[in-house]
Design an enzyme around this catalytic site. Sequence first.
Site, PDB file in Angstrom:
ATOM      1  N   SER A   1     159.877  12.999  52.713  1.00 48.13           N
ATOM      2  CA  SER A   1     158.565  12.423  52.433  1.00 48.13           C
ATOM      3  C   SER A   1     157.692  13.348  51.594  1.00 48.13           C
ATOM      4  O   SER A   1     156.952  12.897  50.714  1.00 48.13           O
ATOM      5  CB  SER A   1     157.848  12.078  53.743  1.00 48.13           C
ATOM      6  OG  SER A   1     158.608  11.166  54.508  1.00 48.13           O
TER       7      SER A   1
ATOM      8  N   HIS B   1     153.247  15.317  53.809  1.00 53.45           N
ATOM      9  CA  HIS B   1     152.761  14.373  52.803  1.00 53.45           C
ATOM     10  C   HIS B   1     151.661  15.004  51.952  1.00 53.45           C
ATOM     11  O   HIS B   1     151.680  14.917  50.719  1.00 53.45           O
ATOM     12  CB  HIS B   1     152.234  13.110  53.488  1.00 53.45           C
ATOM     13  CG  HIS B   1     153.296  12.319  54.166  1.00 53.45           C
ATOM     14  ND1 HIS B   1     153.050  11.082  54.741  1.00 53.45           N
ATOM     15  CD2 HIS B   1     154.612  12.563  54.374  1.00 53.45           C
ATOM     16  CE1 HIS B   1     154.168  10.607  55.267  1.00 53.45           C
ATOM     17  NE2 HIS B   1     155.128  11.502  55.056  1.00 53.45           N
TER      18      HIS B   1
END
Length: 292
Positions: free
Chosen positions: A196, A243
């Site tokens: 991610s 993230h």
Amino acid sequence: MEQGQAPNGLSSCYRHPGVETGVRCTRCERPICPDCMVGASVGFQCPECVRNGSGTGHGPDAARPRNIAGGAIAGGDRQLVTKVLIGINLLVFLGGLFFSGLVDELVLIGLAFDPELFRVVGVADGEWYRLLTAVFLHQEVWHVGFNMIGLWVLGGPLEAALGRVRYLALYLLSGLAGSALTYAIVAPNQPSLGASGAVFGLMGATFVLFRRLRYDLRPVLGLIVLNVLITVVFREVIAWEAHLGGLVAGAVIAYGMVSGPRGKRPLLQWGACALVLAATVVMVVMRTTALV
């Protein structure tokens, strides 16, 4: 105000004075109107650049096509690195299903005693490789599925725009930055894994590239906002630190790769990569010092 620029801020097409446009050739950066745009893998090019190769410079390198980052356009598959990265992620995922202990050996963890491995593990114990291996590690089908879709959608155009080497540097450094921020913030025995952070780095880079090419930013902004909302809603099971770290790192690296005069662009490109890598090392060293 630059030559040929209209009062409203738009430039006039270099071949059709008086025709306003917000689009520039991705090679020579001259303003071009819709009649002069020639579609490329990323952005548009002017007729002269398409006809002459690069459209700028002299000598043997002048005829070599160049991407927006200034690198020579490689022949063959323009999405080769993206496909290889997806293949590695899927192979590691399958390996984790069939080989017990693989996830425990590769997952990002600060410092903890692993009862299955019967020893202390973690980055703080000298296993720095976990910062990178965790970027290629997934346990759930939905997790690897969503990340690989994001990698395919965002990665292909970026690879074509930046070139293989710069694109690979962007991906790996974004993933490392996400791992480093996770390591610096999350409790030492909290495991983390997934691509991610690297995928969010591609999102940040896509935003910078769209802004550089003066494309409509709403689609990529919508994508970023949607993913941020998902991260916030599911923050208990999603490593938001990865993230955030990946998103910022990807934007910084991409800005260095596509900004500035062409003569100084290599310095800016590798300077941005070095800056992100240095920040990653500092976070890891500081966290390790605190844990040990």
